[in-house]
Each structure stands twice: as C-alpha cells, then as structure tokens.
Scaffold this active site. Structure first.
Site, PDB file in Angstrom:
ATOM      1  CE  LYS B 102       6.743  12.073  38.194  1.00 50.35           C
ATOM      2  NZ  LYS B 102       6.634  11.670  39.619  1.00 50.35           N
ATOM      3  CE  LYS B 151       7.569  10.025 -10.463  1.00 47.64           C
ATOM      4  NZ  LYS B 151       7.304  10.340 -11.870  1.00 47.64           N
ATOM      5  CE  LYS B 177       9.277   2.605   2.416  1.00 46.61           C
ATOM      6  NZ  LYS B 177       8.072   3.422   2.190  1.00 46.61           N
ATOM      7  CG  ASP B 179       4.577   6.909   0.197  1.00 48.48           C
ATOM      8  OD1 ASP B 179       5.099   7.145   1.302  1.00 48.48           O
ATOM      9  OD2 ASP B 179       4.714   7.667  -0.777  1.00 48.48           O
ATOM     10  CD  GLU B 180       6.158   7.518   4.570  1.00 46.70           C
ATOM     11  OE1 GLU B 180       6.502   6.715   3.679  1.00 46.70           O
ATOM     12  OE2 GLU B 180       6.502   8.714   4.589  1.00 46.70           O
ATOM     13  N   GLY B 341      17.357   9.366  -0.822  1.00 53.69           N
ATOM     14  CA  GLY B 341      18.452   9.896  -1.634  1.00 53.69           C
ATOM     15  C   GLY B 341      19.367   8.854  -2.239  1.00 53.69           C
ATOM     16  N   GLY B 363      13.708   5.104  -4.074  1.00 56.17           N
ATOM     17  CA  GLY B 363      12.462   5.549  -4.688  1.00 56.17           C
ATOM     18  C   GLY B 363      12.786   6.270  -5.987  1.00 56.17           C
TER      19      GLY B 363
END
Lengths: 415, 415
Positions: B102, B151, B177, B179-180, B341, B363
């Site tokens: 709350k 990529k 990993k 990609d999400e 980046g 990446g």
C-alpha cells in the site's frame, strides 16, 4: 486507450510516451521497432529481409508534443509500435519483456497502453466471473456492491477475526476482504480462517438474508498457490484476494484459468505505486491496474480512489475503470473497486463517477462508525439506496439513524 | 546500504526516501510503522497493547533533508522502519507487500533498502553457485569472465543459431546467453536449441580448450518453469537466463532452491526500468537488481552499465555491485554483469570500476568486430589479459591483430 479494434491481426500494438529534449522521435521509434524484433534491418541482404519481414516491428504512429519554447524536460512524443506476435509466446511475461523489457531502461519512457490482437487474447480465459458472474453469485442485479475490509488482522486470533467478520457481515456488506498483509500465520492459518469466517457469514445471513463473498488472501510460495487455493476452497472459501504484482500477472492468469479454482479473484494493487505514478517511467495505471489485470483474470480490481488519503487523480481513475469495462476487449469485465478514504458521504460522488457497476469499498468508513462496524455497513447501504432512489443524502439521513450519525461524523460530498 | 549487521533479530529494516514539502517526517514515519503492522496503537487498551507489542513496527531512524530555502519538491527524509518478521511469511512477495504494498501508492516515496534479519534469510538458499561456483564450473580462477550475446535470434532457425553460437564460442568467451526476447517458438524450440548450442560448444572446445556455460532463456507459464528447466537440463542445458521481474522474485527463488535444477541462473533486468529510475517512486536499483536478486538466488545479475547507450549512473552501478557482493549478507555472491555498450576498449575501465570478479558482457562489441564474432571474442580476451598484466591497451594492441582492429574501431577509454 479504449475502443481499440482488437487489433491489427497478428500484431500487438504498444504505445509509449517518450521524453527527450533533442531526439528525432521518428528515428527513435524506428530504432525501437527494429531493435526489439529482428535486431537489424537496413544492413540485411534482400533475401534475409524477405525471410525476416514477418518478424519485423512496425512504427504505427508518432505524435510529437513540442510546444513553442518548451522548457527542458517538456518535449515528448507518444509513439505506437506494432510487434509481430509471431515473436513471443502467448503469455504476459513474454509480452511485457518483448515490449518493455530492455526498453524500460532506455531513458525517460513510460508504457501507456498495449493492444494485443484478438487472436493473442484467445490464449487468455480472463475473468471467470466478472461483474455479471459476481452479481449472479450474490443474487444482486443492479445495485453497486459494498465491500468492507478488516480493521486490524495482525496479532488477532480466530475468535477476534470471527467477531470482526460477523460485525461487518451484519451490516449488510456483500463482500469482505482480508487485509493484503495477512499471510499464513499460526494465529489464523488459512483453512481455519476460512472456516470461522464462512461460519460467521452463515450466522449473519440468518439476520440479513444476504449472501456474502469472503476474499481470503491467497499467499505462499508461487508453486503452492494452486494447492493453497484448493485447500481453502475445500474449507469453504468462496473468493480470493491476490497480490498480483508481487507474483507476476502470469501466476494470476494461471489461477483464473484453473477450473478447480471456481471462485472470484480480487486483485490487490500492492506495489502498484512502484510502477504508475511517475510521468517519465513505469507503466500507466489504466494498463497496469486495468487492462493487464483484466487479461490476467481478475474479477475485481482494486485501485486507489481519487477521494481518500492514498490518491490517484480522478482522470486516471476513470481511465482504469474504462480499461476494466471496455466492451471492445473480448474478455469479461471485472468490477472496478476504487479504494481508500471511502465513507458513506462519498457514495453520491462514487456513483456519479463510476456508475452502478462499482464496488464501494470501505475500511475506516465502516469500522469508524460511532455505533460500530455493523452500523457502519448499514449506513453505507442506506446511502447507496438513497442515491439509487435519487434522493439527497442529507434528507435520507433524517430517516436512518446509522446514516445520520455517519453523515454527522464524515459529512457529505454531493455529486 | 552495505555492512548491515544482519540485522535486528526478528525484524526487517526498510529504508525509504520520502519527499514532502510540509510533512512532519517523524509523525509520518510513526504512521507507517503503526499503519502497516497493527493498524492502530494510541487508542488501544493497555491489555491489547501488551498482546500486540511484538507485532508493532518501530521507527528506527528519521533523517530529514531540509536545506535552507528548499525549492518545492526538494524536501525529503530518509526513514527506516523495523517490521516484526512475525507479521509475514518467509517469502519475498510477503516481505514486499508488507513493506511497500500500500505504501508504494502513498505519495512520493521510494524504497531504498531492505535489511531482513539473518533468521529471515535462513529461509532462502540464495545463489546455488555464485561467483565461486561459476568459476569452479568453468575452471577459471581469477580472471574476469567474458560473456557474449547472440546478435539476432528472432526468425533464425537452428542452423543459424548454431553458427552464431559457434563463432562466439570460438572467440574464447566463457558464457553465452540467449536474447531475453527469445521465447518458445517453432524455429528454435527449447530442447532442440539446447542440443545444437551445446553441440557447438563441444566443437569449439576442441579448438579453445575452454569450458562454456550457455544460458538458455527459461520461459513459459509460471507453473511449467521447473518442468521446462528439467527438460532443458536433460537436453544438456548448463545454465538459464531468467526474466525474473516479469515472473516475480519468488519464482526464481523456487528455481534456485530446487536441487533438480543444478545449473547457474543469470537474472535479466527486463522491466527494471519500470522500477528504479525515478527519484520519487519505485525501488532503488541496488535493492532491485542487487540485494533482492541475490536473495532470490541469481548466480549472475545483469544491469545497465554506466558506459553504454542504456545507462545507469556509475555510482548506482557500483551500489548494485556492492549489494551483490556485500560480505555481511549470509548468502553466496552473484557475479555483477554490467551490460550494454561494451567494447574491448572499455575493459580497462570496467576492471578498474568493478575489479576482477566481474563479467564483461558484450553483444555489438563481439559481433561488430570487422573480422567477425570469433575475432571479437578474441579481442576481448586479449584486452582482459593485457589489463591483468598491467599493460597499456594501445600498447598490447600492437601485438594482437584482433585487439588492434577493435581499438581502431571503438577506441580505448583508459582507466
């Protein structure tokens, strides 16, 4: 935000408000449409493009807001992107991660609305009861419903809880909900709590002649929610309160879709203030507490009323309601439950703002009645009946002691 | 925020920043301490108080920030409340709903930190691997780890995914990993995806001599997460990426506690931007992506780096790291993974800021290498080795072609 033609076949539309003092908003929108789908486009060979085109996001709309002499921080654009539903699975975590996963962290950007296609929405059963189903369960056709909240729950034993429940029920409320901070505990464990409260409801029914839904707080480890729900139902539970944002929408969607959990679910907005109040970040309230809550299957959605101490602006409140009842969404409509700071003198205003398909939800306005909680409930019912009969509340108060005392205490805010 | 003596026995401390131009902050703090626990206090009879005292929240600290001539919106206080753990169950939804359910909707208030007691934390197994366990799995003692990201994944078939994986693996990365935004889909379904990527990892190992963890995106309905995890593990999966905020912390805590899911979990920050960036609302990043992510059992926690396009201020970044590795928390420490980046020229800066227990995650900085992804990975490894050897990156680049080309492309930002 409403009356969307659900929607572009095979695409979910997402609308954002993006603040930036300098950006080329169209370029930014194109970057999002590509970046959150196929990753790159302009440098792809033609043959790859042909293969990828059906996965590519599209810029649907860019509406810049660039007033002459805008001060720093004032320039924004509302942009709408269409995401191919081919790219994500038919569940809300996948949808939200796709449209606002990484993007949520990319500067001043707020997610305003989502319009999944009708086909996407077919994966969701939505509210099992909705307004009509809850009304049918209670046998109450048209009247706004009255909900009350326990005054205090923590540290109370079963007898203390039962007595509070009984007093509320005797006042003629339709719905009673657990406090959202009542978790599994040794004093009032789930099944025992359900048993004593349902028993108190039966006792009150002899006096009031009225049915009642008790929204038991459904808590515990995520993997035990269904099991806990079934245990509670076996003990007599006929409704659940659920802190949906602390478990994720999908957990509620799975409960709502479970035919073994055949009772209404009231979604509590706990944690919602972490998402909606900033103009620059988060998820807008009509989406968060309106549309997504509905898609995820809530039969009632609680949100901060514009009247009380914990406030949301009235315009935003009505937009939440609009999303809950929007007839263009092919799912049942949940009851809007504007909550916090409600007393009987506000009933004219609530019914003017929300119409009759609303739950009047009170805590202090019931328990704080000088003659006790049962009188507090009666004062609300008298107020609702008076407004429905087109009567002035102050006039009606002359004939009803409980309402008169409530109005003396809290005043009246006429519509 | 760190070095708390975990903590007041039987109490969780919650610290908030509360903006208000007029409020009596101490009175406000007392209202929270009472309102979110026993509900009322001053009007309780003495005998009830005695019974309720162990459930009552306590004001621990109130630090007003009221500079002379403060402009509207500048006045705030940091307040700390102790909540009796007797009031809630031993899970994160219950904790969050209690301390910020709350309250999150009550004006301009941001949750800065939580300090549960050591006893409360005993209910959490935390990260199964943590920094030490991931290092042991890989056989890499001290060096910063290198992670790369696909990529493009959407619209790719198994062959396309395998080839991308192989090129990354050949560059000597330790971790790859998903990609999400890669969900269950007909082109690269979970088990098949795991099979081809693990196979590519084995192929690369013949060249690199290096072990590799592949973090498969674990998705689907909440109730199927464990089953999907087991299916993936049976197919050879040795790590999972998990969009924890879209499912709730508890879903991850249950995965981490499951002895059948004996592989590391990397928590992705998707949706985090809906919570942390506003100074006035939400949950602070060091709590959201640091402490809570750790309590919920992540072995790696990704968050926006201070270097790239999606940025978080460096101070906040280091506070996230501090929460992840804080030695006073009786749980294993996850790897900090500052992301977005990142190129090889940033390695000196990353290692200066984060030390050696860090994952360098790239990446575009891998795939954008003019000689391809494998060369991109090698450039990173060369940069890491150079910094570890105390060498100037520009100097080292003279000896390593991949690094030289990377430095030509992206430049160097020396520490």
């Amino acid at each position: 935000m409403s009356n969307a033609s659900y929607a572009k076949p095979g695409y979910t539309l997402a609308t954002y408000r993006l603040y930036d003092d300098k950006a080329d908003f169209r370029k930014k929108a194109e970057g999002i449409a590509v970046g959150l789908t196929v990753g790159s486009w302009t440098d792809l060979p033609e043959v790859t493009r042909q293969k990828m085109e059906k996965h590519l996001g599209l810029v649907v709309d860019v509406r810049p807001h660039e007033p002459e002499g805008a001060a720093p921080g004032e320039r924004y654009a509302d942009i709408t992107i269409a995401y191919p539903e081919l790219n994500f699975s038919r569940d809300l975590p996948a949808l939200l991660v796709t449209v606002f996963g990484k993007l949520s962290m990319d500067g001043r950007i707020k997610l305003l609305d989502l319009q999944p296609s009708a086909e996407f929405l077919q994966a969701f059963s939505g509210p099992r009861f909705g307004i009509a189903g809850v009304r049918e369960t209670l046998g109450v056709d048209k009247r706004p419903l009255l909900m009350s909240i326990f005054k205090s729950v923590i540290g109370y034993d079963l007898d203390g809880l039962r007595e509070q429940f009984l007093q509320q029920a005797l006042g003629g409320v339709d719905l009673i909900k657990d406090d959202e901070i009542l978790f599994e505990n040794p004093l009032t464990p789930l099944e025992r709590r359900v048993e004593v409260c349902v028993d108190a409801a039966r006792e009150a029914e002899k006096t009031t002649g009225q049915k009642l839904i008790y929204f038991t707080n459904l808590t515990g480890p995520t993997s035990k929610l269904r099991e806990n729900a079934r245990r509670a139902i076996d003990a007599g539970a006929n409704g659940f309160l659920f802190n949906v944002l602390s478990y994720g929408y999908d957990a509620m969607a799975e409960l709502a879709a479970d035919s073994g959990i055949n009772v209404p679910i009231a979604a509590h907005p706990a944690l919602a203030g972490a998402f909606y109040p900033s103009p620059y970040h988060g998820i807008a309230a009509p989406l968060l507490l309106g549309k997504l809550t509905r898609i995820a299957g809530a039969d009632l959605s609680l949100f901060p009323s514009p009247y009380g101490s914990v406030v949301m602006p009235k315009e935003e409140n009505l937009a939440v309601q609009a999303a809950l009842i929007d007839p263009s969404l092919p799912l049942r409509a949940p009851f809007p439950v504007p909550s916090a700071g409600i007393h009987p003198g506000l009933v004219p205003l609530i019914l003017r703002d929300f119409g009759h398909d609303v739950v009047v939800n009170a805590g202090g306005g019931v328990h704080g009645h000088p003659l006790g909680a049962a009188a507090g409930g009666r004062a609300f019912r008298q107020a609702i009946d008076a407004v429905l009969a087109g009567r002035d509340l102050a006039e009606a108060a002359k004939e009803h002691e409980e309402l008169r005392i409530a109005v003396e205490r809290w005043g009246v805010r006429n519509a």
